[in-house]
Design an enzyme around this catalytic site. Structure first.
Site, PDB file in Angstrom:
ATOM      1  N   LYS A 142       0.840  -1.212   0.000  1.00  0.00           N
ATOM      2  CA  LYS A 142       0.000   0.000   0.000  1.00  0.00           C
ATOM      3  C   LYS A 142       0.868   1.253   0.000  1.00  0.00           C
ATOM      4  O   LYS A 142       0.626   2.192  -0.765  1.00  0.00           O
ATOM      5  CB  LYS A 142      -0.899   0.007   1.242  1.00  0.00           C
ATOM      6  N   ASN A 143       1.887   1.252   0.851  1.00  0.00           N
ATOM      7  CA  ASN A 143       2.674   2.472   1.024  1.00  0.00           C
ATOM      8  C   ASN A 143       3.642   2.747  -0.122  1.00  0.00           C
ATOM      9  O   ASN A 143       4.237   3.826  -0.179  1.00  0.00           O
ATOM     10  CB  ASN A 143       3.418   2.438   2.365  1.00  0.00           C
TER      11      ASN A 143
ATOM     12  N   ARG B 297      -4.178  10.373   4.009  1.00  0.00           N
ATOM     13  CA  ARG B 297      -2.981  11.191   4.253  1.00  0.00           C
ATOM     14  C   ARG B 297      -2.113  11.262   2.996  1.00  0.00           C
ATOM     15  O   ARG B 297      -1.453  12.269   2.724  1.00  0.00           O
ATOM     16  CB  ARG B 297      -2.224  10.540   5.417  1.00  0.00           C
TER      17      ARG B 297
ATOM     18  N   CYS C  29      -4.947   8.111   9.304  1.00  0.00           N
ATOM     19  CA  CYS C  29      -5.118   7.495  10.631  1.00  0.00           C
ATOM     20  C   CYS C  29      -4.817   8.493  11.733  1.00  0.00           C
ATOM     21  O   CYS C  29      -3.860   9.255  11.650  1.00  0.00           O
ATOM     22  CB  CYS C  29      -4.170   6.306  10.777  1.00  0.00           C
TER      23      CYS C  29
ATOM     24  N   ARG D  69       0.812  14.325  13.126  1.00  0.00           N
ATOM     25  CA  ARG D  69       1.063  14.177  11.695  1.00  0.00           C
ATOM     26  C   ARG D  69       1.118  15.513  10.934  1.00  0.00           C
ATOM     27  O   ARG D  69       0.343  15.760   9.997  1.00  0.00           O
ATOM     28  CB  ARG D  69       0.044  13.217  11.071  1.00  0.00           C
TER      29      ARG D  69
ATOM     30  N   ILE E 159       2.682  18.466   8.344  1.00  0.00           N
ATOM     31  CA  ILE E 159       3.230  18.337   6.983  1.00  0.00           C
ATOM     32  C   ILE E 159       4.277  19.425   6.719  1.00  0.00           C
ATOM     33  O   ILE E 159       4.593  19.729   5.576  1.00  0.00           O
ATOM     34  CB  ILE E 159       2.111  18.373   5.904  1.00  0.00           C
TER      35      ILE E 159
ATOM     36  N   LEU F 299       7.468  19.448   6.977  1.00  0.00           N
ATOM     37  CA  LEU F 299       8.677  19.053   6.251  1.00  0.00           C
ATOM     38  C   LEU F 299       8.419  18.968   4.743  1.00  0.00           C
ATOM     39  O   LEU F 299       9.288  19.260   3.932  1.00  0.00           O
ATOM     40  CB  LEU F 299       9.202  17.709   6.777  1.00  0.00           C
TER      41      LEU F 299
ATOM     42  N   ASP G 290       4.543   0.575  12.221  1.00  0.00           N
ATOM     43  CA  ASP G 290       3.337  -0.074  11.694  1.00  0.00           C
ATOM     44  C   ASP G 290       3.191  -1.526  12.161  1.00  0.00           C
ATOM     45  O   ASP G 290       2.169  -2.163  11.891  1.00  0.00           O
ATOM     46  CB  ASP G 290       3.314  -0.022  10.157  1.00  0.00           C
TER      47      ASP G 290
ATOM     48  N   ILE H 262       7.840   7.057  16.985  1.00  0.00           N
ATOM     49  CA  ILE H 262       7.483   7.782  15.747  1.00  0.00           C
ATOM     50  C   ILE H 262       6.209   8.611  15.922  1.00  0.00           C
ATOM     51  O   ILE H 262       6.187   9.796  15.593  1.00  0.00           O
ATOM     52  CB  ILE H 262       7.296   6.797  14.562  1.00  0.00           C
TER      53      ILE H 262
ATOM     54  N   ARG I 146      -8.809  -0.406   4.537  1.00  0.00           N
ATOM     55  CA  ARG I 146      -7.947   0.629   3.957  1.00  0.00           C
ATOM     56  C   ARG I 146      -6.575   0.071   3.596  1.00  0.00           C
ATOM     57  O   ARG I 146      -5.946   0.538   2.649  1.00  0.00           O
ATOM     58  CB  ARG I 146      -7.732   1.774   4.968  1.00  0.00           C
TER      59      ARG I 146
HETATM   60  C1  UD1 Z   1       4.434   6.734   6.426  1.00  0.00           C
HETATM   61  C2  UD1 Z   1       3.527   5.539   6.267  1.00  0.00           C
HETATM   62  C3  UD1 Z   1       3.038   5.045   7.627  1.00  0.00           C
HETATM   63  C4  UD1 Z   1       4.212   4.797   8.552  1.00  0.00           C
HETATM   64  C5  UD1 Z   1       5.137   6.009   8.597  1.00  0.00           C
HETATM   65  C6  UD1 Z   1       6.404   5.771   9.401  1.00  0.00           C
HETATM   66  C7  UD1 Z   1       2.374   5.851   4.144  1.00  0.00           C
HETATM   67  C8  UD1 Z   1       1.093   6.137   3.457  1.00  0.00           C
HETATM   68  N1  UD1 Z   1       2.347   5.920   5.474  1.00  0.00           N
HETATM   69  O1  UD1 Z   1       3.665   7.774   7.013  1.00  0.00           O
HETATM   70  O2  UD1 Z   1       2.304   3.839   7.420  1.00  0.00           O
HETATM   71  O3  UD1 Z   1       3.719   4.544   9.850  1.00  0.00           O
HETATM   72  O4  UD1 Z   1       5.526   6.386   7.269  1.00  0.00           O
HETATM   73  O5  UD1 Z   1       7.077   4.673   8.894  1.00  0.00           O
HETATM   74  O6  UD1 Z   1       3.376   5.537   3.547  1.00  0.00           O
HETATM   75  N2  UD1 Z   1       6.656  14.492  10.533  1.00  0.00           N
HETATM   76  C9  UD1 Z   1       6.806  15.847  10.794  1.00  0.00           C
HETATM   77  N3  UD1 Z   1       6.589  16.715   9.755  1.00  0.00           N
HETATM   78  C10 UD1 Z   1       6.275  16.297   8.492  1.00  0.00           C
HETATM   79  C11 UD1 Z   1       6.148  14.914   8.245  1.00  0.00           C
HETATM   80  C12 UD1 Z   1       6.342  14.033   9.302  1.00  0.00           C
HETATM   81  O7  UD1 Z   1       7.078  16.250  11.916  1.00  0.00           O
HETATM   82  O8  UD1 Z   1       6.111  17.123   7.616  1.00  0.00           O
HETATM   83  C13 UD1 Z   1       6.853  13.534  11.639  1.00  0.00           C
HETATM   84  C14 UD1 Z   1       5.611  12.685  11.918  1.00  0.00           C
HETATM   85  O9  UD1 Z   1       4.696  13.339  12.750  1.00  0.00           O
HETATM   86  C15 UD1 Z   1       6.232  11.454  12.556  1.00  0.00           C
HETATM   87  C16 UD1 Z   1       7.563  11.325  11.821  1.00  0.00           C
HETATM   88  O10 UD1 Z   1       7.848  12.597  11.242  1.00  0.00           O
HETATM   89  O11 UD1 Z   1       6.470  11.706  13.900  1.00  0.00           O
HETATM   90  C17 UD1 Z   1       7.601  10.292  10.729  1.00  0.00           C
HETATM   91  O12 UD1 Z   1       6.494  10.491   9.856  1.00  0.00           O
HETATM   92  P1  UD1 Z   1       6.568  10.085   8.315  1.00  0.00           P
HETATM   93  O13 UD1 Z   1       7.736   9.185   8.111  1.00  0.00           O
HETATM   94  O14 UD1 Z   1       6.462  11.306   7.496  1.00  0.00           O
HETATM   95  O15 UD1 Z   1       5.246   9.238   8.169  1.00  0.00           O
HETATM   96  P2  UD1 Z   1       4.200   9.275   6.976  1.00  0.00           P
HETATM   97  O16 UD1 Z   1       4.902   9.518   5.689  1.00  0.00           O
HETATM   98  O17 UD1 Z   1       3.040  10.117   7.360  1.00  0.00           O
END
Ligand code: UD1
Length: 418
Positions: A22-23, A92, A116, A121, A123, A125, A306, A328, A398
């Site tokens: 999925k990811n 997301r 989720c 979460r 954005i 970055l 996960d 995380i 999902r």
């Molecule tokens: C992806 C995966 C999710 C998995 C996660 C971590 C998908 C669709 N989802 O989620 O299943 O659990 O990676 O392996 O692929 N963060 C920030 N700012 C940002 C982005 C992230 O602070 O702009 C933080 C998040 O809150 C979290 C950490 O960075 O604490 C890691 O998140 P990230 O690796 O970005 O997870 P996702 O891409 O959302």
């Protein structure tokens, strides 16, 4: 049909075919916005998140034919930079449209994405990375509006936090920029490698994906091509847990053992016998009760967040005491209240939980709160004493293709009920 009735006391044995990741599939689908030529993608998992991604692309004007887990995509007719908010807020992954729409149209407008509820979460970055490449970003009325008046320019970007999502956003936007972008402290997940491989198939020049430094040399244009999605390592890990908690023997086929190194290490530590081949993994518990294992989640190649809820279930019925630390996401222990209702002995602290193994869980009426916890509760129902009901199983659909059907083939008895 949003609840399952699960008969307990089952031993799960047999073979299971693992679906596409999925990811990996979600970002790759959105990367098709970057080209005007035809694309074929196989091993697409049949999931509601994927259906939403397909609807999103169609809403932008892309033509898609879906046949036997293969998508035939024609993005030449894509004609808008603003996808409908009611679809965007459902997943997301929608955030991954931002970079590609911006490079294709010079402008993108998307609603803040959903997903989720496992933490804040943010954005930031993603947005900071795009801004660094030259995009102007405005946040207004729950929308993100990004624009450029000249092509993006390659830059050195140090990620202050390792993020899968933001690494992909920057990689996608930099693909058609001018010059070289370097992402330092990049995420190293197999899904990142798959996205880079897909983009390179279309003519991108990306090297270093899978390491902490990714180089993206901007190219003028991407063409069409064919790509096969990698297997889902989290689905694989979840079925291995099914074998471990039920003291059974399960072989996962169409998977990739090297993506699960840390998960397999922990399962061996729990007492499981594990064999691997080119594209299969077999877990045999030899009827033994598992031993509890300590877990601390971290970015790949560390232990995946996960798989954290599934291992909490394993520890709940294992011999001994264990600690699980979640590094995380801030809010990823919501499912523990449901396991506690079933008799699990779990103490919840802020960033970690302590599990004291019990001999048996009892059936309960449970509520799933997110994707991975829904699978965990379904598995808990398979081994508990009595008939468990799991509500809100839309979360499971999902991210797990035909989860109850695959489990029933292993000897579970799971029925959909009104
Ligand atoms: C992806 C995966 C999710 C998995 C996660 C971590 C998908 C669709 N989802 O989620 O299943 O659990 O990676 O392996 O692929 N963060 C920030 N700012 C940002 C982005 C992230 O602070 O702009 C933080 C998040 O809150 C979290 C950490 O960075 O604490 C890691 O998140 P990230 O690796 O970005 O997870 P996702 O891409 O959302």
């Amino acid at each position: 049909m949003n609840k399952l009735y699960i008969e307990g006391n089952k031993k799960l044995n047999g073979n299971v075919l693992i679906s596409g990741s999925k990811n990996a599939a979600l970002p790759i689908l959105f990367m098709t916005i970057l080209t005007k030529e035809k694309i074929k993608i196989s091993n697409i998992p049949q999931l509601t998140d994927i259906n939403i991604a397909i609807k999103l692309l169609k809403s932008l004007g892309t033509k898609i034919v879906n046949k036997n887990k293969i998508l035939y995509i024609d993005p030449s007719t894509l004609n808008t930079f603003s996808p409908p908010y009611y679809l965007v807020k459902k997943i997301r992954a929608s955030i991954w449209m931002l970079g590609p729409l911006l490079t294709r149209f010079g402008k993108a407008k998307i609603f803040f994405p959903g997903g989720c509820k496992i933490g804040l979460r943010p954005i930031n970055l993603h947005l900071n990375g795009l801004a660094k490449l030259g995009a102007k970003i405005i946040k207004k009325d729950n929308y993100i509006i990004a624009s450029i008046d000249q092509p993006l320019i390659g830059k050195y970007i140090y990620m202050e936090k390792i993020s899968v999502g933001a690494t992909i956003t920057i990689m996608s936007a930099a693909t058609l920029s001018i010059g070289m972008t370097i992402i330092e402290n990049a995420a190293k997940e197999p899904e990142i490698i798959d996205v880079a491989k897909f983009l390179n198939t279309l003519g991108a020049e990306i090297t270093g994906a899978g390491s902490n430094k990714i180089y993206i040399k901007g190219v003028l244009k991407l063409h069409g091509g064919y790509h096969k999605i990698i297997p889902d390592r989290i689905e694989t890990g979840t079925f291995l847990i099914a074998a471990a908690i039920s003291r059974g023997l399960v072989t996962c086929h169409n998977t990739e053992p090297k993506y699960l190194t840390n998960i397999l290490k922990k399962l061996s530590e729990a007492g499981a016998n594990i064999k691997t081949g080119k594209n299969w993994i077999q877990l045999d518990m030899k009827e033994k009760k598992p031993m509890a294992v300590n877990i601390s989640t971290s970015p790949y190649p560390g232990f995946p967040t996960d798989m954290q809820p599934q291992f909490a279930l394993l520890n709940s019925i294992s011999k001994g005491k264990s600690v699980i630390i979640e590094n995380i996401f801030e809010n990823r222990f919501a499912y523990t209240s449901e396991l506690i209702k079933m008799g699990a002995k779990i103490e919840i602290k802020k960033k970690y939980i302590i599990c004291n193994g019990v001999s048996k869980l009892s059936a309960e009426n449970l509520i799933a709160t997110d994707l991975r916890s829904s699978a965990t509760l379904i598995l808990a129902g398979c081994i508990a004493k009595g008939i468990t009901v799991v509500n809100n199983i839309h979360h499971c659909k999902r991210g797990y293709e035909s989860f109850p059907i695959k489990l029933n083939k292993l000897g579970a008895n799971i029925q959909h009920m009104q």
